[in-house]
Each structure stands twice: as C-alpha cells, then as structure tokens.
Write an enzyme that holds these catalytic residues in place. Structure first.
Site, PDB file in Angstrom:
ATOM      1  N   GLU A 264     -40.350 -10.143   1.989  1.00 41.55           N
ATOM      2  CA  GLU A 264     -41.396 -10.964   1.356  1.00 41.55           C
ATOM      3  C   GLU A 264     -42.789 -10.379   1.528  1.00 41.55           C
ATOM      4  OE1 GLU A 264     -38.765 -12.201   2.877  1.00 41.55           O
ATOM      5  OE2 GLU A 264     -38.208 -14.180   2.101  1.00 41.55           O
TER       6      GLU A 264
ATOM      7  N   GLU B 186     -32.360 -16.280   4.088  1.00 43.45           N
ATOM      8  CA  GLU B 186     -32.684 -17.624   4.596  1.00 43.45           C
ATOM      9  C   GLU B 186     -31.494 -18.565   4.409  1.00 43.45           C
ATOM     10  OE1 GLU B 186     -36.447 -17.765   2.396  1.00 43.45           O
ATOM     11  OE2 GLU B 186     -37.436 -18.088   4.321  1.00 43.45           O
TER      12      GLU B 186
ATOM     13  N   GLY C 204     -35.001 -15.099   0.424  1.00 40.54           N
ATOM     14  CA  GLY C 204     -34.340 -16.399   0.351  1.00 40.54           C
ATOM     15  C   GLY C 204     -32.830 -16.280   0.531  1.00 40.54           C
TER      16      GLY C 204
ATOM     17  N   ALA D 144     -35.475 -15.189  -3.731  1.00 37.79           N
ATOM     18  CA  ALA D 144     -36.081 -15.965  -4.819  1.00 37.79           C
ATOM     19  C   ALA D 144     -36.194 -15.097  -6.065  1.00 37.79           C
ATOM     20  CB  ALA D 144     -37.467 -16.431  -4.392  1.00 37.79           C
TER      21      ALA D 144
HETATM   22  C1  3H9 Z   1     -38.254 -14.701  -1.504  1.00 34.73           C
HETATM   23  O1  3H9 Z   1     -37.062 -14.677  -1.422  1.00 34.73           O
HETATM   24  C2  3H9 Z   1     -39.115 -15.832  -1.032  1.00 34.73           C
HETATM   25  C3  3H9 Z   1     -38.357 -16.746  -0.124  1.00 34.73           C
HETATM   26  O2  3H9 Z   1     -38.759 -16.568   1.216  1.00 34.73           O
HETATM   27  C4  3H9 Z   1     -38.461 -18.187  -0.574  1.00 34.73           C
HETATM   28  C5  3H9 Z   1     -39.845 -18.749  -0.676  1.00 34.73           C
HETATM   29  C6  3H9 Z   1     -39.859 -20.245  -1.032  1.00 34.73           C
HETATM   30  N1  3H9 Z   1     -35.967 -11.520  -8.489  1.00 34.73           N
HETATM   31  O3  3H9 Z   1     -34.432  -2.793  -7.684  1.00 34.73           O
HETATM   32  P1  3H9 Z   1     -33.393  -2.700  -8.718  1.00 34.73           P
HETATM   33  C7  3H9 Z   1     -34.271  -7.177 -10.597  1.00 34.73           C
HETATM   34  S1  3H9 Z   1     -39.121 -13.456  -2.245  1.00 34.73           S
HETATM   35  C8  3H9 Z   1     -35.923 -11.152  -9.769  1.00 34.73           C
HETATM   36  O4  3H9 Z   1     -33.639  -1.840  -9.879  1.00 34.73           O
HETATM   37  P2  3H9 Z   1     -31.617  -1.632  -6.734  1.00 34.73           P
HETATM   38  C9  3H9 Z   1     -35.112  -5.929 -10.771  1.00 34.73           C
HETATM   39  O5  3H9 Z   1     -36.358  -6.245 -11.331  1.00 34.73           O
HETATM   40  C10 3H9 Z   1     -37.861 -12.329  -2.772  1.00 34.73           C
HETATM   41  N2  3H9 Z   1     -35.466  -9.949 -10.187  1.00 34.73           N
HETATM   42  O6  3H9 Z   1     -31.970  -2.331  -8.122  1.00 34.73           O
HETATM   43  C11 3H9 Z   1     -34.237  -5.111 -11.690  1.00 34.73           C
HETATM   44  O7  3H9 Z   1     -34.416  -5.625 -12.980  1.00 34.73           O
HETATM   45  P3  3H9 Z   1     -34.357  -4.655 -14.262  1.00 34.73           P
HETATM   46  C12 3H9 Z   1     -37.445 -11.473  -1.637  1.00 34.73           C
HETATM   47  C13 3H9 Z   1     -35.036  -9.110  -9.245  1.00 34.73           C
HETATM   48  O8  3H9 Z   1     -30.134  -1.623  -6.678  1.00 34.73           O
HETATM   49  C14 3H9 Z   1     -32.837  -5.466 -11.237  1.00 34.73           C
HETATM   50  O9  3H9 Z   1     -32.938  -6.705 -10.532  1.00 34.73           O
HETATM   51  N3  3H9 Z   1     -36.509 -10.468  -2.135  1.00 34.73           N
HETATM   52  C15 3H9 Z   1     -35.057  -9.441  -7.900  1.00 34.73           C
HETATM   53  O10 3H9 Z   1     -32.352  -0.362  -6.585  1.00 34.73           O
HETATM   54  C16 3H9 Z   1     -32.219  -4.440 -10.317  1.00 34.73           C
HETATM   55  O11 3H9 Z   1     -33.126  -4.194  -9.238  1.00 34.73           O
HETATM   56  C17 3H9 Z   1     -36.897  -9.229  -2.455  1.00 34.73           C
HETATM   57  O12 3H9 Z   1     -38.046  -8.859  -2.315  1.00 34.73           O
HETATM   58  C18 3H9 Z   1     -35.540 -10.709  -7.521  1.00 34.73           C
HETATM   59  N4  3H9 Z   1     -35.554 -11.113  -6.252  1.00 34.73           N
HETATM   60  O13 3H9 Z   1     -32.183  -2.602  -5.626  1.00 34.73           O
HETATM   61  C19 3H9 Z   1     -35.816  -8.334  -2.959  1.00 34.73           C
HETATM   62  N5  3H9 Z   1     -34.579  -8.389  -7.194  1.00 34.73           N
HETATM   63  O14 3H9 Z   1     -32.971  -4.100 -14.280  1.00 34.73           O
HETATM   64  C20 3H9 Z   1     -36.334  -7.533  -4.097  1.00 34.73           C
HETATM   65  C21 3H9 Z   1     -34.259  -7.450  -8.088  1.00 34.73           C
HETATM   66  O15 3H9 Z   1     -34.691  -5.565 -15.394  1.00 34.73           O
HETATM   67  N6  3H9 Z   1     -35.310  -6.670  -4.672  1.00 34.73           N
HETATM   68  N7  3H9 Z   1     -34.527  -7.877  -9.335  1.00 34.73           N
HETATM   69  O16 3H9 Z   1     -35.400  -3.609 -14.008  1.00 34.73           O
HETATM   70  C22 3H9 Z   1     -34.980  -5.478  -4.141  1.00 34.73           C
HETATM   71  O17 3H9 Z   1     -35.425  -5.098  -3.083  1.00 34.73           O
HETATM   72  C23 3H9 Z   1     -34.039  -4.609  -4.925  1.00 34.73           C
HETATM   73  O18 3H9 Z   1     -34.118  -5.019  -6.258  1.00 34.73           O
HETATM   74  C24 3H9 Z   1     -32.568  -4.676  -4.463  1.00 34.73           C
HETATM   75  C25 3H9 Z   1     -31.682  -3.905  -5.483  1.00 34.73           C
HETATM   76  C26 3H9 Z   1     -32.445  -4.023  -3.095  1.00 34.73           C
HETATM   77  C27 3H9 Z   1     -32.065  -6.085  -4.435  1.00 34.73           C
END
Ligand code: 3H9
Length: 720
Positions: A123, A103, A100, A61
């Site tokens: 999450e 999912e 998501g 998400a």
């Molecule tokens: C969910 O899915 C709920 C569901 O169950 C549905 C419910 C109904 N959204 O970390 P990075 C941005 S909850 C928006 O620096 P990396 C991040 O802010 C979600 N933005 O890179 C950054 O922005 P900026 C569950 C996001 O390579 C840029 O992307 N998912 C999101 O070190 C690069 O990120 C998570 O918790 C997002 N979901 O790591 C995953 N993700 O450049 C969360 C990233 O402006 N994300 N951004 O600073 C991560 O764990 C890491 O970002 C990831 C990449 C491993 C993906």
C-alpha cells in the site's frame, strides 16, 4: 466475482474470481460478504476454505476504484465477521496475497501458502497504509520490528520467509487448495480464540518504542517528502500502544488523511503508467499484443566501458549468454575484471556460491559475434565510430541478428541506414549503472520493424527493466528534457544561486539527488563531449560569437569552463562540489566555486540576486514539462504517462509527484502556462521557456486530465 461450493460434505469453498488478479472491487466485496455469511450460518458447514481462481489468491483493493465515490460493502466488517466466526476459516494462498488480500488472509484463522506464493503490504507504494486492519493485525502476528519493515517499505516476502516470520502456518509444494481442505477438516472444533489476531496484544517493550522511534527517523530520511511511510509508522505505533478497537479507529483516521491526497493520486497514476508503457503501438498498426518477439539466447555486447559492463552484468544475471567484445587488450582486461567483480559481489549478496560466469565469453574479435541473436553496441558516443562498427557488424553477424545501439541521444536512423537490415536496428538506451537502473528507452525510427521493437521490449522485461518505446530525435525523451533542466540550473547559477542551494531545493522537492550532484557523479566531461560533437563549442564556433550565446539563444559556458580547468566532478575530486580525494563520494560546498561564480558574474556584468526556492522548482520542472509537450506533439512519446515513467525510473523524479507531466497537471496547466509566459518575458533569449502550442491548446480546452491529452495532439510528424 466469487464462487461458493461444498466439498468433503462439511467444508465450504469460497473462490475469488475476478481476473486477472482477483482485486477486491465493490462487486467482489458484495459477493464475498454474501457467500461468507451463507457459509458461516449454514449449519452443515463446519469450516471454510478461502482461495482464488487461476492460481492467484488476491492482489488487494481494486486500485481503479480509488478516487471514485465509495460503493459496495466495506472490507473491515467482512474480515471482522470472518475472524469472529466459531467455524475455522483457512486461507489457501497461491500466487499473491497483497494489500487487502493479505488483510483478508490475516482475518482467517489459518493460512496455507504455496511455495511460489508472495505476500505483502505494498500500500505504501500507492500512497496508502494497509487500511482494512492490516496495520493492526500484522504486528500482533509477527511483532513490531518485522511489521514495521514490511509495511513501511512495501516489500513482498516469499512463502518461505512468510513461514519463518509466522505469517503463514504451512507451505506446500503440491495442491494448495486440497491441502487447505484437509487442514480445515483437521481443525474443526478446535478453540479459535488464540487464532484471532485482533484478540492478541502485541508485546510492547521499551525496545519496540525505540524501534518505532528509529523507524520514524529512518522513513523520514528516506521518504523524500512522501507522507505514506510516515503514516505507516504512526499506524504501527497505534497497534503497539492501543487496544485493538482503538487501533482500528486510528487506522481509519490515518488512511482517511491519505486516501484523497495528491501523493496517493500520483503514486496510483505511476502504477498504471508503468503498466501502460508496455502497451506500445506503431503507426503501422503493429502493437505489443499483435507483434511476435524473436527468441534471444545469445547477445553480443560491444564496448566494455561503464555502460557495456552494466549491460553485460544485467544480461548474465537474467541467464542470457553474452559475448563481450572490446577492441583494446587493456580495456578488455579492465572491463572483464569489473564485470566479474560485480557478478561475484551480486552472488555473495544473494548467498549463491558461484556467479554464472559460464555464460560469459570475452573477446577482442568481432568475428565471434557470428552466432548471436542480438548485439548491443555500447562504444563511445562518436557517430563515425558507431557507423563503422554497424557496417562491420552487418558483415559479421548472421542476417537475422538485431543490431541495437545504447547511444544516449545520437541518431538511430543514421545508424540504421548504413546497414543492410534497417528494420532490425533499434536503440536500447540503458541508464547508468545499467545493472541497477530500471529504465530502458527503446528507440524506434521509421525503419524499425515491429518485431525488432517487440524483441527489445521483451528482452528489457527479462532484464527486469521498465521499457518505454520512444521515437528518434536528439536525446530521445529523457536526455532531451534533461538538457533544458540543466540549462535552467546553469542559468540560475549565473543569476545568483549556488549549486548546493539549487540541489537542496530539488532534493526537498523529492529528487533522489540534486542536478549538480548528479552531474558530478556522471562526470562533467560526458556533456562536454556531447556539446563538442554538436558544435556548441570547439573550432567550428565563429570566434565572434559571444560566449553566452549559441545557435540563436542564451548559452551558459559554466560547465565548459569547469571542464577546461580539469574539474570533471567526483572522478577528479572537484566539480560543482569539492571532494576529499579524486573518486570521493561526499560532496562539500566549495568556496572556490563561489569565488569562481562571483568572478564569472562580474566578467559578464551579471548582478547576482537572491533566487527563491519556488523559482528553482518552477523554472526547472516547468521547462521540462514544456519540452514534454513538444515531445508529445512531435510523436516522440506516445503518451504523457510514458514521459513520466521515463523520469520516475531513469532520472530520480519523486514517484509521489507522478512525473513532470503529471506534476504540471496537478499544479494546473493554466498556472504552468502563466508562469512560463512570465519567465519567458523575463528571459526572451531562452526560447524553450516559451509555452508550447500543445500546452496552450490544452489550457484553451479547459485543462483536460492527462489521459485525454493525446486527443489534442495534432500528429504533424508522428512516429508513435
Ligand atoms: C489495498 O489493498 C488497500 C487495502 O489496504 C484496503 C484499504 C481499505 N487493482 O502488474 P501486472 C492489474 S491497495 C486493480 O501487469 P504482474 C494491472 O493494472 C492494493 N488492478 O501483472 C494489470 O492490468 P492490465 C494493494 C490491478 O503479474 C493486471 O492487473 N495491492 C491490481 O506483473 C496485471 O498486473 C497492490 O498494490 C489491483 N490491485 O503482477 C498490488 N493489481 O493488464 C498491486 C494488478 O490492464 N499489483 N492490477 O495492464 C501488483 O503488485 C501486481 O499487479 C501483481 C501482478 C504482483 C499482483
């Protein structure tokens, strides 16, 4: 947002396209819903492959949408329609499939992953549960115990582990999308019933009941007051005991209890704060994205005490060559053995046969640092010693070598001025144990160049640290605020509390460890040395100065008295607590400490009173936040978020409370102001309880949200 194309005649290829991580924002959900419908209803399409652009499947998400009014189609019906389809849908997973994103993949009938992909449900780290069927489908695929572990911890798994667990059907080294298309062609026409996870019943044995019960006990113990891990177990219990449709209803009810909670807000704030901390800037206009770091291949570490050892291990684990220097043979021997032991244990844990000891050189001679790119000084906190060392390093190292100090609070500029390369001097303040703790304060002063800051931050990233750029002042950000926190804790003892009572309240608030346990663990002599060096105790103090008064304000000599008695904490078997033996780890309340406190209070005419839990929290955390506002005003930290990152990653502050500044905002700045005024009135001899001007201005401005505080800073002596 998402693209539709046709390949091999009968395969619809749907490509998620929302850089940088293909997060499922409203527009993306709308587009996939539309094009998935098109693919599933197009008579010529026999199978669908779902993939993501630029080597990333989907990070779940869009976290930026949480807390805003819902818009766009929901994920659950999309996943449901996809799974119910009679056409096989194959997920081609590259990069990450998280939250998501996973999912959606679990709603597909087959999953093919690239060998470097990572999958998981993080999450819980955002204060949520997998809320689009993940908590119901994953246990049906891999069983309750494995799903419980992954969902309650948020741990990501590699493609290989996902294959072993049964989350993916195939792992490929080559082109994932091509493989998925071939795979899809092969499975056209095969029955799909057994591939629909919602149709499966998780085997709920007596064992699973016990696993859930144990899981609940474990997460409650570890959660430190966080709700989401507990709710994750409740969702898994629903998966184990209810039919799928009722399980989904429960999942929805459960996520609704979390989605607008203060904890979810705090955790999501931490997610972005951690990432924003990388985006530093200097008054010169130099920034993280316009400054080039130097290449660092070889690092010198000077001093092999506790910090130097941890720093050396961190560097070697990151594949960097280290020349470790000690002045004395005995210390060198001890340090070398400790470093090799840590690397050996780490290699064993990871199943490696040999630790990377070829990257290490131990020496008694500074001369061996002639060829290093960067030096990290980690000798005693003694300014004279450090100045001599920096002067010597200038003579020994090549002119381009960066000189970094691991001082925990001494003046970095004073060190820079003894060198001929002021611009190449920065602080790299690691936290003990340096090979474990995530935080790195990168301390820059007016002379530090953008290149030096960029190099220190980049090196920190390579070591897996969360780097935060801070300005130079005694204690920088973390220890400067910590001093006030400690002072309040000592004052509370003087007023009637016991160490274990204060610690229990702080641990119930969510701190990893109470302040007195931390103090015993790090050793009371550390602060004692700092207080001696700063003239608070010792021969320089005028003998007429009252014991409980220093530098114009209230002072507690309690920790000094313990040190004088040789009660230094764990290492001596006695500190604020009693330990079975010197070096013991299990703190026990000490009746002798209670007697000592009674005698102390009667010596100084202090009448003990009952100290309420809310007073412990308010005085400790508001005093910290109040100093945080001063730090912002002085430009020692650029953003409140940076201060919070420092506390979450370096000082055991509970992440689900966001950090001291975010906590103050959540409590309400007007309340914090009013409580500080109240405590300052009661304790006028503690000037730090007087509300800071920035806090007062923010309250006058109507308590704007944290990311607007910077606009109210008057930049009087700004560094950052
Ligand atoms: C969910 O899915 C709920 C569901 O169950 C549905 C419910 C109904 N959204 O970390 P990075 C941005 S909850 C928006 O620096 P990396 C991040 O802010 C979600 N933005 O890179 C950054 O922005 P900026 C569950 C996001 O390579 C840029 O992307 N998912 C999101 O070190 C690069 O990120 C998570 O918790 C997002 N979901 O790591 C995953 N993700 O450049 C969360 C990233 O402006 N994300 N951004 O600073 C991560 O764990 C890491 O970002 C990831 C990449 C491993 C993906």
């Amino acid at each position: 947002m998402a693209r539709y194309s046709r390949t091999e005649g009968t395969i619809a290829l749907i490509t998620l396209s929302n850089p940088p991580v293909n997060a499922l924002g409203a527009a993306v959900r709308r587009t996939i819903t539309d094009i998935m419908h098109r693919a599933l209803t197009d008579g010529e399409v026999k199978a669908v492959v779902l993939c993501g652009e630029n080597g990333t499947f989907c990070a779940g998400a869009d976290i930026r949408e949480f807390g805003k009014p819902p818009s766009g189609p929901a994920l659950v019906p999309l996943i449901h329609d996809m799974e119910a389809s009679e056409k096989p849908v194959v997920a081609a997973i590259e990069g990450v499939a998280l939250g998501g994103g996973l999912e959606i993949a679990l709603g597909c009938h087959y999953r093919i992953a690239h060998a470097k992909a990572r999958l998981g449900f993080p999450e819980v780290m955002l204060g949520l549960i997998p809320g689009a069927g993940g908590s119901q489908r994953l246990p049906r695929l891999i069983g309750i115990p494995a799903a419980l572990e992954l969902i309650t911890t948020g741990r990501l798994v590699s493609a290989q582990e996902a294959l072993k667990l049964g989350i993916v059907d195939q792992v490929v080294d080559g082109n994932t999308i091509e493989t998925a298309v071939k795979f899809a062609l092969n499975v056209i026409g095969r029955p799909l019933l057994s591939r629909r996870l919602s149709e499966r019943t998780p085997a709920f044995s007596v064992d699973a009941a016990a696993v859930l019960e144990e899981g609940m006990a474990r997460v409650k113990q570890r959660a430190r007051g966080a709700f989401a891990p507990v709710v994750c177990v409740q969702a898994l219990r629903a998966a184990a005991t209810l039919p799928y449709s009722r399980g989904m209803e429960t999942e929805e009810q459960l996520i609704n209890t979390l989605i607008d909670s203060s904890q979810a807000r705090a955790l999501q704030y931490c997610f972005f704060a951690q990432r924003n901390a990388r985006k530093w800037s200097l008054p010169s206009g130099a920034r993280w994205n316009n400054s080039k770091p130097r290449a660092v291949h070889r690092v010198g570490v000077v001093g092999l005490g506790t910090m130097g050892r941890g720093i050396t291990v961190s560097l070697v684990k990151a594949g960097i060559s280290v020349v470790a220097v000690e002045m004395e043979e005995k210390q060198m021997d001890l340090g070398m053995r400790a470093v090799l032991g840590m690397l050996e244990r780490d290699a064993q844990r990871r199943g490696d046969t040999r630790p990377p000891t070829h990257l290490l050189t131990f020496t008694l001679s500074l001369q061996q640092l002639g060829n290093v790119d960067l030096v990290i000084e980690a000798v005693f906190e003694d300014m004279a010693l450090k100045k001599c060392l920096f002067t010597e390093l200038c003579n020994v190292c090549k002119p381009s070598t960066l000189l970094c100090t691991n001082t925990s609070g001494l003046d970095v500029d004073a060190l820079a001025v003894v060198t001929h390369r002021r611009s190449l001097v920065v602080g790299m303040h690691f936290f003990a144990p340096a090979n474990v703790m995530k935080l790195l304060e990168v301390v820059c002063g007016p002379h530090s160049s953008a290149e030096a800051v960029a190099t220190a931050m980049t090196l920190g990233k390579r070591l897996g640290k969360v780097g935060v750029v801070v300005g130079n002042c005694p204690g920088f950000v973390g220890n400067r605020m910590m001093k006030l926190y400690l002072d309040q804790a000592y004052f509370l003892l003087e007023e009637g509390a016991a160490p274990e009572q204060v610690d229990q309240v702080l641990e119930e608030f969510g701190f990893t460890m109470g302040i007195f346990k931390v103090s015993d663990l790090s050793g009371l002599d550390v602060g004692w040395r700092v207080r001696k060096a700063s003239g608070l105790i010792g021969p320089d103090v005028n003998p007429k100065t009252p014991s409980r008064w220093r530098q114009g304000c209230r002072y507690s000599p309690l920790p000094d008295l313990l040190c004088e008695q040789g009660h230094l904490g764990q290492k001596s078997g006695r500190g604020w607590y009693l330990y079975e033996t010197p070096g013991g780890k299990e703190p026990k309340p000490d009746p002798a400490m209670h007697r000592f406190l009674q005698e102390y209070r009667s010596r100084y005419g202090l009448t003990p009173r009952h100290v309420h839990a809310h007073e412990v929290i308010e005085r400790c955390t508001y005093a910290m936040a109040n100093e945080g506002f001063r730090i912002l005003e002085e430009g020692i930290a650029a953003r409140a978020e940076d201060i919070d990152v420092i506390y979450v990653f370096g000082y055991g502050w509970p992440r689900h409370r966001g950090g001291p500044m975010f906590h103050a905002a959540q409590v309400g700045l007007a309340t914090v102001l009013q409580r500080l005024e109240h405590y300052h009135q009661l304790h006028p001899d503690v000037p730090h309880l007087q509300p800071s001007p920035l806090l007062q201005r923010l309250v006058e401005a109507g308590s704007p949200p944290v990311h607007h505080w910077r606009e109210h800073v008057q930049h009087l002596h700004s560094y950052l």
